[in-house]
Design a protein around this motif. Structure first.
Motif, mmCIF file in Angstrom:
data_model
loop_
_atom_site.group_PDB
_atom_site.id
_atom_site.type_symbol
_atom_site.label_atom_id
_atom_site.label_comp_id
_atom_site.label_asym_id
_atom_site.label_seq_id
_atom_site.Cartn_x
_atom_site.Cartn_y
_atom_site.Cartn_z
ATOM 1 N N THR A 167 0.833 -1.209 0.000
ATOM 2 C CA THR A 167 0.000 0.000 0.000
ATOM 3 C C THR A 167 0.863 1.253 0.000
ATOM 4 N N ASP A 168 2.140 1.087 -0.326
ATOM 5 C CA ASP A 168 3.077 2.199 -0.378
ATOM 6 C C ASP A 168 3.113 2.782 -1.789
ATOM 7 N N SER A 169 3.832 3.876 -1.925
ATOM 8 C CA SER A 169 3.972 4.518 -3.236
ATOM 9 C C SER A 169 5.211 4.023 -3.974
ATOM 10 N N LYS A 170 5.961 3.138 -3.341
ATOM 11 C CA LYS A 170 7.168 2.588 -3.970
ATOM 12 C C LYS A 170 7.227 1.083 -3.727
ATOM 13 N N ALA A 171 8.022 0.421 -4.554
ATOM 14 C CA ALA A 171 8.141 -1.034 -4.445
ATOM 15 C C ALA A 171 8.911 -1.418 -3.187
ATOM 16 N N PHE A 172 8.660 -2.640 -2.711
ATOM 17 C CA PHE A 172 9.474 -3.164 -1.620
ATOM 18 C C PHE A 172 9.618 -4.671 -1.781
ATOM 19 N N SER A 173 10.603 -5.228 -1.061
ATOM 20 C CA SER A 173 10.842 -6.667 -1.049
ATOM 21 C C SER A 173 10.839 -7.162 0.387
ATOM 22 N N PHE A 174 10.463 -8.413 0.570
ATOM 23 C CA PHE A 174 10.411 -8.978 1.912
ATOM 24 C C PHE A 174 10.643 -10.480 1.849
ATOM 25 N N THR A 175 11.048 -11.045 2.965
ATOM 26 C CA THR A 175 11.052 -12.489 3.122
ATOM 27 C C THR A 175 9.950 -12.852 4.099
ATOM 28 N N PHE A 176 9.579 -14.120 4.098
ATOM 29 C CA PHE A 176 8.365 -14.515 4.814
ATOM 30 C C PHE A 176 8.515 -15.951 5.291
ATOM 31 N N ALA A 177 7.942 -16.237 6.461
ATOM 32 C CA ALA A 177 7.909 -17.616 6.953
ATOM 33 C C ALA A 177 6.708 -17.814 7.858
ATOM 34 N N LEU A 178 6.142 -19.006 7.827
ATOM 35 C CA LEU A 178 5.155 -19.450 8.798
ATOM 36 C C LEU A 178 5.888 -20.370 9.763
ATOM 37 N N CYS A 179 6.254 -19.821 10.920
ATOM 38 C CA CYS A 179 7.040 -20.562 11.904
ATOM 39 C C CYS A 179 6.125 -21.559 12.602
ATOM 40 N N SER A 180 6.296 -22.844 12.299
ATOM 41 C CA SER A 180 5.338 -23.874 12.703
ATOM 42 C C SER A 180 6.001 -24.892 13.630
ATOM 43 N N TYR A 181 5.544 -24.929 14.889
ATOM 44 C CA TYR A 181 6.057 -25.857 15.900
ATOM 45 C C TYR A 181 5.126 -27.074 15.959
ATOM 46 N N PHE A 182 5.649 -28.235 15.628
ATOM 47 C CA PHE A 182 4.852 -29.450 15.665
ATOM 48 C C PHE A 182 5.181 -30.276 16.911
ATOM 49 N N SER A 183 4.145 -30.887 17.468
ATOM 50 C CA SER A 183 4.307 -31.743 18.637
ATOM 51 C C SER A 183 4.661 -33.158 18.184
ATOM 52 N N VAL A 184 5.775 -33.682 18.714
ATOM 53 C CA VAL A 184 6.200 -35.039 18.372
ATOM 54 C C VAL A 184 6.438 -35.816 19.665
ATOM 55 N N SER A 185 6.455 -37.129 19.561
ATOM 56 C CA SER A 185 6.623 -37.970 20.746
ATOM 57 C C SER A 185 8.059 -37.934 21.255
ATOM 58 N N ASP A 186 9.024 -38.054 20.342
ATOM 59 C CA ASP A 186 10.446 -38.091 20.697
ATOM 60 C C ASP A 186 11.230 -37.693 19.449
ATOM 61 N N ILE A 187 11.919 -36.565 19.514
ATOM 62 C CA ILE A 187 12.623 -36.052 18.337
ATOM 63 C C ILE A 187 13.620 -37.072 17.779
ATOM 64 N N SER A 188 14.139 -37.946 18.638
ATOM 65 C CA SER A 188 15.100 -38.955 18.177
ATOM 66 C C SER A 188 14.445 -40.033 17.329
ATOM 67 N N GLU A 189 13.103 -40.104 17.379
ATOM 68 C CA GLU A 189 12.363 -41.113 16.619
ATOM 69 C C GLU A 189 11.635 -40.519 15.420
ATOM 70 N N VAL A 190 11.993 -39.305 15.052
ATOM 71 C CA VAL A 190 11.297 -38.590 13.978
ATOM 72 C C VAL A 190 12.144 -38.581 12.715
ATOM 73 N N ARG A 191 11.481 -38.728 11.576
ATOM 74 C CA ARG A 191 12.128 -38.589 10.276
ATOM 75 C C ARG A 191 11.400 -37.524 9.472
ATOM 76 N N VAL A 192 12.151 -36.793 8.665
ATOM 77 C CA VAL A 192 11.557 -35.834 7.735
ATOM 78 C C VAL A 192 11.863 -36.300 6.320
ATOM 79 N N GLU A 193 10.827 -36.493 5.534
ATOM 80 C CA GLU A 193 10.964 -36.946 4.150
ATOM 81 C C GLU A 193 10.592 -35.808 3.205
ATOM 82 N N GLY A 194 11.316 -35.714 2.095
ATOM 83 C CA GLY A 194 10.987 -34.738 1.063
ATOM 84 C C GLY A 194 12.055 -33.686 0.856
#
Length: 328
Positions: A167-194
């Motif tokens: 809504t400004d009169s000039k261009a701008f750039s930004f970075t963005f993130a959805l900081c998402s904390y997930f509940s897991v049983s034990d981080i040592s038993e978790v795998r991330v695929e992809g």
């Protein structure tokens, strides 16, 4: 509207409702803060704070909490709570001054009465929030903007649709993130695929660029990485709970993976010493290449998280089935 693309916009305004106009599912807490309670017929619920537009709870039909919230969360008006899902704008937490990464998380958002062009939604299971920049915000980040967030709840699924308008009169750039904390049983038993074979910045090693060599990501120590040009679907596989979070995203090509492990957890005043064992942050993000908006343009993203049951297959979970979102 296509996620991740920018479009010209027309003026649109929201409304900050007074106490007498608050919908029935908006609850005022004793400290003066307000939250929106979302629910749907199967019993799934979510809670969204007006302060920061932060999602602080997402429970399935069995009343199991899907999101992590630290035991030392500072539930005080005006404070960012460590956990749930929060917005990092106009810079992610990986760059910029301490205030810049998430100053919208420290602002009071309002209910958006006119979220066009998004279609109308059930107010019991969806909330539309908005935040307009103020003159004070210009001291932190010298650009005028509007940011909107739709949080929508369906059976087994939580969907966030963020939008940023210039809504400004000039261009701008930004970075963005959805900081998402997930509940897991034990981080040592978790795998991330992809995320296998992808390049990433390692924030623990001066943001040096590496290529992921593992077939799947497992955890035995602190991790803080920004994976680049990631696929639209990533899975967090929790072996002990036999549950998989499938994260689908659009308009946010990167992904941030974070767990502080034991030493950093003990050094954080708003984080329990043992909390690192039961959480994992997986953020949808746009970090490597900032999003550019000209005046009167809008960017739109989308993050959809589904919790599905998963089971062992010859001692291992089948990543192909998980990443395709099949239920076992």
């Amino acid at each position: 509207m296509d996620e991740g693309k920018v479009h010209p916009i027309a003026s649109n305004s929201g409304v900050k409702l007074g106490v007498n106009a608050m919908p029935a599912n908006v609850i005022r807490d004793g400290d003066g803060s307000s939250r929106v309670i979302l629910s749907e017929p199967t019993g799934t619920t979510a809670e969204v704070l007006l302060h920061g537009g932060q999602i602080v709870s997402w429970k399935n039909e069995r009343r199991e909490e899907m999101l992590f919230m630290t035991n030392k969360a500072l539930w005080k008006a005006g404070k960012v709570i460590r956990g749930g899902i929060s917005i990092c704008f106009p810079q992610s937490s990986n760059s910029g001054s301490p205030e810049q990464p998430g100053f919208v998380r420290n602002r009071l958002w309002s209910l958006d009465s006119s979220p066009s062009p998004l279609p109308p939604a059930n107010p019991q299971s969806t909330v539309d929030l908005m935040l307009k920049s103020t003159d004070d915000d210009l001291k932190t980040w010298p650009h005028r903007f509007e940011i909107r967030l739709r949080v929508s709840l369906t059976a087994g699924k939580l969907t966030l649709t963020p939008r940023v308008r210039n809504t400004d009169s000039k261009a701008f750039s930004f970075t963005f993130a959805l900081c998402s904390y997930f509940s897991v049983s034990d981080i040592s038993e978790v795998r991330v695929e992809g995320l296998e074979t992808l390049d990433y910045f390692d924030n623990l090693l001066q943001r040096e660029r590496y290529t992921e060599q593992a077939d799947a990501i497992t955890f035995d120590g602190e991790v803080e990485r920004v994976y680049l040009s990631t696929p639209p679907k990533i899975a967090i596989i929790d072996h002990e709970k036999k549950r998989t979070f499938v994260l689908r995203k659009e308009g946010m090509p990167d992904a941030v993976l974070w767990n502080p492990w034991d030493k950093k957890a003990k050094a954080m005043p708003d984080f329990g010493d043992e909390d690192y064992k039961t959480m994992l942050c997986l953020d949808s993000a746009s970090i490597e290449i900032p999003i550019a908006l000209k005046p009167c343009e809008e960017w739109k993203g989308r993050q959809e998280v589904t919790a599905v049951s998963s089971s062992y297959c010859s001692g291992q979970l089948d990543p192909r089935r998980v990443l395709q979102g099949y239920k076992y």
